[in-house]
Design an enzyme around this catalytic site. Structure first.
Site, PDB file in Angstrom:
ATOM      1  CG  ASN A 103      -6.225   7.467 -11.873  1.00  0.00           C
ATOM      2  OD1 ASN A 103      -5.663   8.068 -12.778  1.00  0.00           O
ATOM      3  ND2 ASN A 103      -6.902   6.333 -12.078  1.00  0.00           N
ATOM      4  CG  HIS A 104     -10.046   5.887  -9.795  1.00  0.00           C
ATOM      5  ND1 HIS A 104      -8.720   5.508  -9.862  1.00  0.00           N
ATOM      6  CD2 HIS A 104     -10.491   5.401  -8.609  1.00  0.00           C
ATOM      7  CE1 HIS A 104      -8.386   4.831  -8.776  1.00  0.00           C
ATOM      8  NE2 HIS A 104      -9.440   4.757  -7.996  1.00  0.00           N
ATOM      9  CD  GLN A 169     -11.451   1.449  -8.787  1.00  0.00           C
ATOM     10  OE1 GLN A 169     -10.840   0.715  -9.555  1.00  0.00           O
ATOM     11  NE2 GLN A 169     -11.139   1.559  -7.506  1.00  0.00           N
ATOM     12  NE  ARG A 199      -0.982   4.825  -0.975  1.00  0.00           N
ATOM     13  CZ  ARG A 199      -1.677   4.185  -1.902  1.00  0.00           C
ATOM     14  NH1 ARG A 199      -2.810   4.690  -2.347  1.00  0.00           N
ATOM     15  NH2 ARG A 199      -1.270   3.051  -2.378  1.00  0.00           N
ATOM     16  CG  ASP A 201      -4.685   5.327  -5.217  1.00  0.00           C
ATOM     17  OD1 ASP A 201      -4.135   4.371  -4.650  1.00  0.00           O
ATOM     18  OD2 ASP A 201      -5.509   5.199  -6.140  1.00  0.00           O
ATOM     19  CD  GLU A 242      -0.068   3.033  -5.469  1.00  0.00           C
ATOM     20  OE1 GLU A 242      -0.196   1.805  -5.521  1.00  0.00           O
ATOM     21  OE2 GLU A 242      -0.916   3.809  -5.963  1.00  0.00           O
ATOM     22  CG  HIS A 308      -3.552  -1.487   0.749  1.00  0.00           C
ATOM     23  ND1 HIS A 308      -2.488  -0.610   0.723  1.00  0.00           N
ATOM     24  CD2 HIS A 308      -4.341  -1.127  -0.278  1.00  0.00           C
ATOM     25  CE1 HIS A 308      -2.624   0.241  -0.274  1.00  0.00           C
ATOM     26  NE2 HIS A 308      -3.753  -0.056  -0.906  1.00  0.00           N
ATOM     27  CG  ASP A 309      -2.433  -2.645  -3.248  1.00  0.00           C
ATOM     28  OD1 ASP A 309      -3.648  -2.846  -3.065  1.00  0.00           O
ATOM     29  OD2 ASP A 309      -1.971  -1.524  -3.508  1.00  0.00           O
TER      30      ASP A 309
HETATM   31  C1  NOJ Z   1      -3.572   1.685  -5.572  1.00  0.00           C
HETATM   32  C2  NOJ Z   1      -4.100   1.145  -4.296  1.00  0.00           C
HETATM   33  O1  NOJ Z   1      -3.024   0.810  -3.452  1.00  0.00           O
HETATM   34  C3  NOJ Z   1      -4.969  -0.046  -4.634  1.00  0.00           C
HETATM   35  O2  NOJ Z   1      -5.369  -0.732  -3.480  1.00  0.00           O
HETATM   36  C4  NOJ Z   1      -6.156   0.424  -5.438  1.00  0.00           C
HETATM   37  O3  NOJ Z   1      -6.905  -0.693  -5.868  1.00  0.00           O
HETATM   38  C5  NOJ Z   1      -5.708   1.205  -6.664  1.00  0.00           C
HETATM   39  N1  NOJ Z   1      -4.672   2.154  -6.385  1.00  0.00           N
HETATM   40  C6  NOJ Z   1      -6.865   1.960  -7.267  1.00  0.00           C
HETATM   41  O4  NOJ Z   1      -7.198   3.063  -6.461  1.00  0.00           O
END
Ligand code: NOJ
Length: 550
Positions: A103-104, A169, A199, A201, A242, A308-309
């Site tokens: 995405n970035h 980003q 995966r 993103d 995701e 991880h979030d």
């Molecule tokens: C989703 C990821 O799970 C997260 O950890 C990240 O900060 C953002 N996308 C940006 O890439």
């Protein structure tokens, strides 16, 4: 053959190379360290590793700010180390998927550097620019409270650039064909190095129209393009998306012909599962399961509890979210971005029976389970760390210094070293020796999950348990059936259940020797202790053994 669609019956384990195992004593985990831990992972029974970004990066967002898509950050080793690791994983039958963060880029990526420095650079149009400050520059932040805007002024370019995430980003302009071709090249590169997929993103943001467009829309057809490319190069490669979207949108991401994402994380069920854990009311979870039922034949949900979030609770009603906050994240410092909880599961739930309930649920949801490293030993968190770093502390291997991660004095993130979740008490070594440990329990559940392909392949129906605290699901596949029960209440519950199959009078308990025989009324009476779970296969024992051959 069932094994051809390997992702249908996989057990995925997500990890960050930097916090897993350090082989050279510099305080940062690396591929050589990870390779040395492959036997541990094989022993646990996981079949696929999802590696979070390990490419060169200024590392301001745990590697989700990539500055070179075609390499390995020197802190984690070399490309050679990656290939060695990929080979060793292959020897053990473990597949690898890697994050595709397109995405970035990082603002330190040479593409962005060139784009900002030179209007005529071919990379200029790889990003989104505006000569004036856009009116909506303070709208649409993904990290509200921390991220101030979605447009920032760049002094070198003397224009504003768009960034859905942090300022460092900048978003790639995926409407530019050259960008999409480059994304395919990145996929092709890692596929050639042996990975089994990606995966992906932030999928909805990847395919968003340019921010300068009059009306926002999503280019779902780009997903078909990526999928086509992947499948041409690698027949059994997968895309795991995701996309935290509402169920009505699922079809767009999977494609109505199943020609886009193979898998998506089931965020919707995840949030309702947390509500069920907090309230003991499983009705909204049952509704979420119904709402996410219809997906293409070869598509698959990824079931997870923690990643991880933060635990994102944004899809719950305000009352439901409040209920989860009160129960699992009452303190403001446990909450994040106004929508989530930044804790690991073990401290959140705080007791082993409920922890087992939660993971038993995850392993038995329709779909493929995705574990987070450290969950298998019930690791804790560190709320003194910023934002989501609280749940990203290093793996705890043993009671030696730094929990065995590294011989260095300072590690990439501090190891949890105090309190009931400190590495001295919670670590792999100690749990290996304890037959009742979380580690041995998890290993057993993984073995069980693998022996129940109905979960990954089958159809399912929700059972009438007569009690909103007890969730019952029946799975069917190739004339085999499972009945799985979870009591979300802390108190015991007795339920009466009819299993509508010719062989439904007998249920074989797959975990303990307490089978169930229906009474004269054709119904099973099953008593579940507080937070108890039951995995039954329908039919008599000989049948069960015969049927486990597929
Ligand atoms: C989703 C990821 O799970 C997260 O950890 C990240 O900060 C953002 N996308 C940006 O890439």
């Amino acid at each position: 053959m069932i094994d051809d669609l390997w992702y249908k019956n996989a057990v995925i384990y997500s990890l960050n190379v930097g916090t897993f195992m350090d082989s050279n004593g510099d305080g940062v985990g690396d591929f050589e360290g990870l390779s040395r831990r492959l036997d541990y992972l094989a022993g646990l029974g996981v079949t696929c590793l999802w590696l979070q970004p390990f490419q060169p990066s200024p590392n301001l967002d745990s590697g989700y700010d990539v500055s070179d898509f075609y390499g390995v950050d020197p802190r984690h080793g070399s490309s050679g180390d990656f290939v060695d690791f990929a080979n060793q994983a292959k020897q053990r039958g473990i597949r690898i998927i890697v994050d595709l963060v397109v995405n970035h880029t990082s603002d330190q990526h040479p593409w962005f550097k060139s784009a900002r420095a030179d209007k005529s650079s071919k990379y200029r149009d790889w990003y989104t620019w505006s000569k004036t400050r856009p009116k909506n520059y303070r709208k649409g932040m993904v990290f509200p409270g921390v991220q101030k805007s979605t447009w920032s002024y760049d002094k070198v370019a003397r224009e504003w650039y768009y960034h859905r995430f942090y300022k460092f980003q900048p978003d790639l302009n995926v409407e530019n064909l050259a960008v999409r071709t480059e994304i395919q090249r990145i996929m092709g590169y890692w596929l050639e190095l042996g990975v089994s997929g990606f995966r992906v993103d932030a999928v909805p943001f990847v395919i968003e129209s340019r921010q300068t467009a009059k009306k926002r829309f999503l280019h779902y057809d780009y997903l078909t393009e990526f999928r086509d490319f992947l499948q041409w190069r690698e027949g059994d490669g997968i895309l795991l998306g995701e996309a935290n979207v509402v169920p009505e949108e699922d079809e767009n991401f999977y494609g109505d012909e199943g020609d886009r994402m193979h898998m998506m994380f089931n965020f919707y069920v995840n949030q309702h599962a947390f509500y069920a854990l907090a309230s003991a009311d499983t009705r909204p979870l049952a509704k979420a399961l119904e709402a996410t039922r219809a997906i293409p034949r070869y598509a698959q949900w990824a079931s997870f509890l923690r990643n991880h979030d933060e635990v994102d609770l944004g899809r719950l009603t305000d009352e439901q979210r409040q209920c989860v906050f009160e129960k699992f994240g009452p303190d403001k410092k446990m909450q994040l971005y106004g929508r989530g909880i930044r804790r690991r599961l073990a401290p959140m739930l705080g007791n082993r029976p409920q922890l087992e309930l939660a993971y038993s649920l995850m392993f038995s949801m329709p779909g493929t389970p995705v574990l987070r490293y450290g969950d298998e030993i019930g690791m804790g968190d560190d709320l003194t760390l910023k934002e989501r770093d609280s749940v990203r502390t290093p793996m705890q291997w043993c009671e030696e210094s730094q929990g065995g991660l590294s011989t260095a004095k300072k590690t990439v993130l501090p190891v949890v070293s105090e309190g009931p979740y400190g590495y001295q008490l919670v670590n792999v070594e100690a749990q290996r020796r304890d037959p009742n440990s979380m580690l041995n329990w998890t290993e057993r559940m993984i073995r069980l999950r693998k022996a129940c392909p109905e979960l990954g392949w089958g159809s399912y129906k929700l059972l009438k348990t007569g009690d909103p605290s007890v969730l019952g699901i029946q799975f069917e596949w190739r004339n085999n059936a499972l009945v799985i029960l979870h009591n979300f209440h802390e108190k015991p519950k007795s339920i009466s259940l009819e299993v509508d199959r010719p062989d439904g009078r007998r249920l074989i308990n797959l975990l303990i020797g307490e089978h169930s025989q229906a009474g004269p009324n054709g119904k099973h009476t099953i008593v579940l202790e507080g937070y108890a779970y039951r995995w039954f296969r329908v039919g008599d024992l000989s049948y069960v053994i015969k049927r486990e051959k597929y």
